[in-house]
Design a protein around this motif. Sequence first.
Motif, PDB file in Angstrom:
ATOM      1  N   ALA A   1       0.823  -1.211   0.000  1.00  0.00           N
ATOM      2  CA  ALA A   1       0.000   0.000   0.000  1.00  0.00           C
ATOM      3  C   ALA A   1       0.857   1.261   0.000  1.00  0.00           C
ATOM      4  N   LEU A   2       1.990   1.226   0.679  1.00  0.00           N
ATOM      5  CA  LEU A   2       2.894   2.376   0.710  1.00  0.00           C
ATOM      6  C   LEU A   2       3.613   2.518  -0.621  1.00  0.00           C
ATOM      7  N   ASN A   3       4.000   1.409  -1.211  1.00  0.00           N
ATOM      8  CA  ASN A   3       4.732   1.441  -2.477  1.00  0.00           C
ATOM      9  C   ASN A   3       3.859   1.830  -3.668  1.00  0.00           C
ATOM     10  N   GLN A   4       2.575   1.483  -3.607  1.00  0.00           N
ATOM     11  CA  GLN A   4       1.695   1.708  -4.755  1.00  0.00           C
ATOM     12  C   GLN A   4       0.360   2.295  -4.275  1.00  0.00           C
ATOM     13  N   PRO A   5       0.281   3.605  -4.135  1.00  0.00           N
ATOM     14  CA  PRO A   5      -0.935   4.227  -3.602  1.00  0.00           C
ATOM     15  C   PRO A   5      -2.108   4.217  -4.579  1.00  0.00           C
ATOM     16  N   ASN A   6      -1.858   3.981  -5.854  1.00  0.00           N
ATOM     17  CA  ASN A   6      -2.943   3.844  -6.822  1.00  0.00           C
ATOM     18  C   ASN A   6      -2.444   3.010  -7.998  1.00  0.00           C
ATOM     19  N   GLU A   7      -3.286   2.877  -8.976  1.00  0.00           N
ATOM     20  CA  GLU A   7      -2.999   1.947 -10.067  1.00  0.00           C
ATOM     21  C   GLU A   7      -1.715   2.256 -10.824  1.00  0.00           C
ATOM     22  N   ASP A   8      -1.401   3.516 -10.977  1.00  0.00           N
ATOM     23  CA  ASP A   8      -0.299   3.898 -11.863  1.00  0.00           C
ATOM     24  C   ASP A   8       0.893   4.526 -11.153  1.00  0.00           C
TER      25      ASP A   8
ATOM     26  N   ALA B   1       0.904  -8.156  -8.743  1.00  0.00           N
ATOM     27  CA  ALA B   1       2.011  -8.760  -7.991  1.00  0.00           C
ATOM     28  C   ALA B   1       3.226  -8.933  -8.885  1.00  0.00           C
ATOM     29  N   LYS B   2       3.000  -9.428 -10.076  1.00  0.00           N
ATOM     30  CA  LYS B   2       4.097  -9.586 -11.033  1.00  0.00           C
ATOM     31  C   LYS B   2       4.720  -8.242 -11.376  1.00  0.00           C
ATOM     32  N   ARG B   3       3.878  -7.232 -11.591  1.00  0.00           N
ATOM     33  CA  ARG B   3       4.379  -5.911 -11.942  1.00  0.00           C
ATOM     34  C   ARG B   3       5.209  -5.319 -10.794  1.00  0.00           C
ATOM     35  N   MET B   4       4.759  -5.526  -9.547  1.00  0.00           N
ATOM     36  CA  MET B   4       5.512  -5.013  -8.396  1.00  0.00           C
ATOM     37  C   MET B   4       6.882  -5.681  -8.316  1.00  0.00           C
ATOM     38  N   ALA B   5       6.924  -6.990  -8.506  1.00  0.00           N
ATOM     39  CA  ALA B   5       8.211  -7.696  -8.462  1.00  0.00           C
ATOM     40  C   ALA B   5       9.151  -7.163  -9.530  1.00  0.00           C
TER      41      ALA B   5
ATOM     42  N   CYS C   1      17.586  -8.561   2.918  1.00  0.00           N
ATOM     43  CA  CYS C   1      16.747  -9.578   2.299  1.00  0.00           C
ATOM     44  C   CYS C   1      15.519  -8.799   1.837  1.00  0.00           C
ATOM     45  N   LEU C   2      15.398  -8.601   0.533  1.00  0.00           N
ATOM     46  CA  LEU C   2      14.407  -7.668   0.003  1.00  0.00           C
ATOM     47  C   LEU C   2      13.136  -8.399  -0.404  1.00  0.00           C
ATOM     48  N   ALA C   3      12.056  -8.095   0.307  1.00  0.00           N
ATOM     49  CA  ALA C   3      10.759  -8.718   0.031  1.00  0.00           C
ATOM     50  C   ALA C   3      10.018  -7.957  -1.066  1.00  0.00           C
ATOM     51  N   THR C   4       9.048  -8.623  -1.669  1.00  0.00           N
ATOM     52  CA  THR C   4       8.313  -8.015  -2.778  1.00  0.00           C
ATOM     53  C   THR C   4       7.039  -7.304  -2.334  1.00  0.00           C
ATOM     54  N   SER C   5       6.667  -7.422  -1.068  1.00  0.00           N
ATOM     55  CA  SER C   5       5.558  -6.669  -0.444  1.00  0.00           C
ATOM     56  C   SER C   5       4.176  -7.162  -0.832  1.00  0.00           C
TER      57      SER C   5
ATOM     58  N   GLY D   1       2.288  -9.716   0.090  1.00  0.00           N
ATOM     59  CA  GLY D   1       1.547 -10.587   1.005  1.00  0.00           C
ATOM     60  C   GLY D   1       0.183 -10.052   1.393  1.00  0.00           C
ATOM     61  N   ALA D   2      -0.082  -8.771   1.122  1.00  0.00           N
ATOM     62  CA  ALA D   2      -1.391  -8.187   1.419  1.00  0.00           C
ATOM     63  C   ALA D   2      -1.637  -7.043   0.440  1.00  0.00           C
ATOM     64  N   HIS D   3      -2.723  -7.136  -0.316  1.00  0.00           N
ATOM     65  CA  HIS D   3      -2.977  -6.125  -1.342  1.00  0.00           C
ATOM     66  C   HIS D   3      -3.525  -4.829  -0.729  1.00  0.00           C
ATOM     67  N   PRO D   4      -3.366  -3.695  -1.436  1.00  0.00           N
ATOM     68  CA  PRO D   4      -3.856  -2.410  -0.930  1.00  0.00           C
ATOM     69  C   PRO D   4      -5.386  -2.322  -0.960  1.00  0.00           C
ATOM     70  N   ALA D   5      -5.922  -1.437  -0.140  1.00  0.00           N
ATOM     71  CA  ALA D   5      -7.374  -1.270  -0.056  1.00  0.00           C
ATOM     72  C   ALA D   5      -7.974  -0.789  -1.377  1.00  0.00           C
ATOM     73  N   TRP D   6      -7.279   0.133  -2.060  1.00  0.00           N
ATOM     74  CA  TRP D   6      -7.828   0.639  -3.324  1.00  0.00           C
ATOM     75  C   TRP D   6      -8.012  -0.480  -4.345  1.00  0.00           C
TER      76      TRP D   6
END
Length: 678
Positions: A48-55, A125-129, A77-81, A83-88
């Motif tokens: 949610a912090l990394n991606q506040p909206n779609e774009d 998820a793929k796009r975030m990774a 050890c860098l995680a991909t974040s 594990g829980a999707h944002p509310a939006w």
Amino acid sequence: MINTKLPKLWYGGDYNPEQWDEEIWKEDDRLFKLAGIDVATVNVFSWALNQPNEDTYHFAWLDETIDRLYRNGVYVCLATSTGAHPAWMARKYPDILRVDYEGRKRKFGGRHNSCPNSPTYRKYAKRMAGRLAERYKDHPAVLIWHVSNEYGGYCYCDNCAAAFRAWLREQYGSLDALNKAWNTRFWSHHFYDWEDIVVPNALSEEWGGSRTNFQGISLDYRRFQSDSLLECYKLERDELKRFTPDIPVTTNLMGFYPELDYFKWAKEMDVVSWDNYPSLETPFSQTAMTHALMRGLKNGQPFMLMEQTPSVQNWQPYNSAKRPGVMRLWSYQAVAHGADTVMFFQLRRSIGACEKYHGAVIEHVGHEHTRVFRECAELGKELQLLGDRLLDARSDAKVAIIFDWENRWGIELSSGPSVALNYVEEVHKYYDALHRLHIQTDMIGVEEHLERYEVVIAPVMYMVKPGFAERVEVFVSRGGTFVTTFFSGIVNEHDLVTLGGYPGKLRKVTGIWAEEIDALFPDRHNQMVMRSPRGHLEGSYNCGILCDVIHAEGAEVVAEYGSDYYRGMPSLTVNRFGKGKAWYVASSPEARFLQDLMRTICDEHGIEAVLNAPCGVETVRRVKDGQEVTFVLNHTAESAAVPLGDAVYIDLLTGREQQVTCEVPAHGVRILQKLSVH
């Protein structure tokens, strides 16, 4: 080996700087140095912090965090974040929300809340990774990728139903093959169209979470959901590898977690990592067995201890503090069984939500003057002194126990014969017997090569998959000893009974036929009465849960039942097969019997104890470049003396020579490298 960039046992844990301000960060830098922390797992739950909206993507905070840590000698050890999707995302794309076992559509909340077959989840998820890998591909701080977090939980939504039908088409090819495998003529369940197939949950075939009318469909749904979550992991992994092919990728497993087939998952992971959370009352042999299983997932390759608590947990019914010395003891127990890292959840305690009472290296008081911090700092210094001496050291066990998730699912879904039958507990009984005898033991899967072992044990091998019985026959014929038990060889991989008598395809190698299975009530027992002493076996032993009523077909009867209508019939047999032997234990016996049986079998093969330590002291051996390192772990509250035989050792923690007897303090540890034999 993953530790090439930082060639030591990594020491650190989960770190959530996004929950704190700059003043706290500065203090963290100071305290991490005091504690010897050199690896921090970051970005685990920051989607949610990394991606506040779609774009929009915001990584400035993560840039600052990784740079700051690296300047202060801490790798990541860098995680991909994911594990829980944002509310939006849940609001805009409701297909991402799971449907639970009762058929209810979830709202936003919790974690592990994404449908694994949601196109939305997979896309983002793929796009975030990919965004993370592209951004940090050249950062010197990044040691390893951590995909999502503790995968688990099933979904029963329409996306999953459609994907399940597609999965079944791929597995079976035709409805005729599926109907045959599921035995659908029972209860008029024949399927005429793929669309007839619905997910097995409380609205259809199942009830109570593990009871089902049709084992075939329920078993396949568990396979499918495990595969679906694994596909999500692989999507992210492949994106990471596209940009960073040389950085290893993992995700943290959870020991004997029931929902995922970890042997299948491990094939897709560069290194196995797992989270170890025993309670104060968990038998230490059970923790040892779980470490051994994590080691066995990738053919004995060392694993990462990704999480443990420095002290208390927050989610068990009774969250006891780890007593002085126990955190260190349990950390070294992990290392003894194959861990090349010691890491915690968490490095600093959260101030809100459900994990605020979960222990941390830095407690809420915020300084280093706590017992927990002092113990963590002392361990950090020891791990620095050990350097790389233990990295990539392996087990040299000659005994292995087979564990199989699909076999477990089949037993748990079985309608009968007893609710008291617990596969994990039955496996642990055999591991515990060997553990008490200080016999080095591996945990392996059904696909593992058996040739490197002398003794292979398959407790309650209810499901015999294609090729397994034949591999057992080859193993025994060449001189190995195979041990199996009651309720084995019953069904094939589709949970269809193997006709012709139990134990089915194991009947030839065991030399017995099981005619009936008797389920005993919890307050009732039978006896296994030895016909005559055999090795360490003598007299009579209690047994219960299930009793197979068996006939010898070439096997030697070693013990008989002592009561009931099958009194005098075989309860323990051994069959000579080629150069080896196959034992059949027809009931669930008391612990004393299993220790005597295991000692008898190991004596026949000349398999000796690591060290003959007293009760409550664990001994484990790792071998590197031909050099043995023996861990002596005292799980008792009293000092213990351990005889060392005629070997001379050096204690790697103190540098002192040890011979004749080794004194180990309460909850203490000795790490002994053999120097010579006098």
